[in-house]
Design an enzyme around this catalytic site. Structure first.
Site, PDB file in Angstrom:
ATOM      1  N   SER A  18       0.819  -1.223   0.000  1.00  0.00           N
ATOM      2  CA  SER A  18       0.000   0.000   0.000  1.00  0.00           C
ATOM      3  C   SER A  18       0.849   1.269   0.000  1.00  0.00           C
ATOM      4  CB  SER A  18      -0.932   0.016   1.215  1.00  0.00           C
ATOM      5  OG  SER A  18      -0.198  -0.050   2.425  1.00  0.00           O
ATOM      6  N   ASP A 194      -0.650   7.487  10.060  1.00  0.00           N
ATOM      7  CA  ASP A 194      -1.501   6.692  10.947  1.00  0.00           C
ATOM      8  C   ASP A 194      -0.698   5.700  11.773  1.00  0.00           C
ATOM      9  OD1 ASP A 194      -0.692   4.908   9.025  1.00  0.00           O
ATOM     10  OD2 ASP A 194      -2.688   4.448   8.262  1.00  0.00           O
ATOM     11  N   HIS A 197       1.460   4.155   7.557  1.00  0.00           N
ATOM     12  CA  HIS A 197       1.570   4.747   6.227  1.00  0.00           C
ATOM     13  C   HIS A 197       2.204   6.139   6.306  1.00  0.00           C
ATOM     14  CE1 HIS A 197      -1.723   1.754   5.872  1.00  0.00           C
ATOM     15  NE2 HIS A 197      -1.091   1.470   4.751  1.00  0.00           N
TER      16      HIS A 197
END
Length: 244
Positions: A18, A194, A197
């Site tokens: 991601s 967070d 990330h």
């Protein structure tokens, strides 16, 4: 009728989870690299959110043709391999994504071998380690989704160390985010949105340090197609349709 030669853009492929997938968002590190390489190279995002190195190893032959000779992929200028943030998930808390440390190392070796078979030698490969993890912030994210904290910064560090070791063994470059972001006791939490990330500052950090490794690998790429002021306005075909 004469044949017009197709213009082939070289490629830099960003392969990861991601953190790579999100890198083309506004002010993302991938977008920053693409901007630097405009008119020289296509930057291709192959980020797959939630994926680990086991799944990456299986998928890579579907993303890059590894069955043909080096000529098949000789327009690939560099590949970044950015896995580990999911692999390092704790086995008892997140068995779906967790990959044992030794297997993670072996998977990175296999990925390097697959790239080599596709004509992308190790000196065109850049491994990127997982960044540090801010446990309090990530725990809040976990609780919101109904499960307990499933990663630890110390564990992420073990996977980062393994990533750097494999890169050295294979002859690839390594960008050790886990170490760099915590260097000299700096507050690495500013680099995270967070706890896991990247924040805008984190994206800037990755783009800056990745470019230091990537620049030498793309330094010889020419500017594709003539500067507009150099086009022969009377006979543009002479400028635009010939061999570069």
């Amino acid at each position: 009728m004469s044949t017009v030669k197709t213009v082939i853009w070289p490629k830099v492929i960003l392969f990861g989870d991601s953190i790579t997938q999100f890198s083309f968002q506004a002010n993302g590190w991938g977008a920053a690299i693409a901007d630097k390489l405009a008119r020289k190279c296509d930057v291709v995002n192959r980020g797959l959110s939630g994926y680990n190195s086991r799944w990456a190893k299986l998928l890579l032959p579907r993303l890059i043709d590894v069955t043909k000779s080096a000529d098949n992929n000789n327009n690939i200028a560099a590949v970044t391999v950015f896995f580990g943030a999911n692999d390092c998930a704790l086995q008892d808390k997140n068995p779906l994504q967790h990959i044992p440390l030794e297997e993670y190392s072996e998977n990175l070796r296999v990925i390097t071998g697959l790239l080599a078979s596709a004509g992308v030698p190790a000196d065109r490969v850049i491994f990127i380690t997982p960044p540090p993890l801010h446990e309090p912030a990530w725990e809040k994210e976990c609780i919101l989704k109904g499960y307990p904290l499933n990663r630890l910064n110390s564990t992420a560090g073990q996977y980062a160390e393994a990533c750097v070791q494999v890169a050295g063994q294979c002859g690839a470059a390594a960008l050790d985010l886990w170490t760099l972001m915590q260097k000299d006791g700096q507050d690495y939490t500013v680099y995270l949105s967070d706890g896991l990330h990247l924040s805008p500052k984190g994206n800037q950090f990755v783009a800056l340090h990745l470019w230091e490794l990537l620049e030498s690998r793309v330094a010889d790429l020419p500017f594709i197609l003539p500067y507009w002021g150099d086009v022969d306005a009377e006979n543009p075909e002479n400028s635009l349709l010939g061999d570069q």
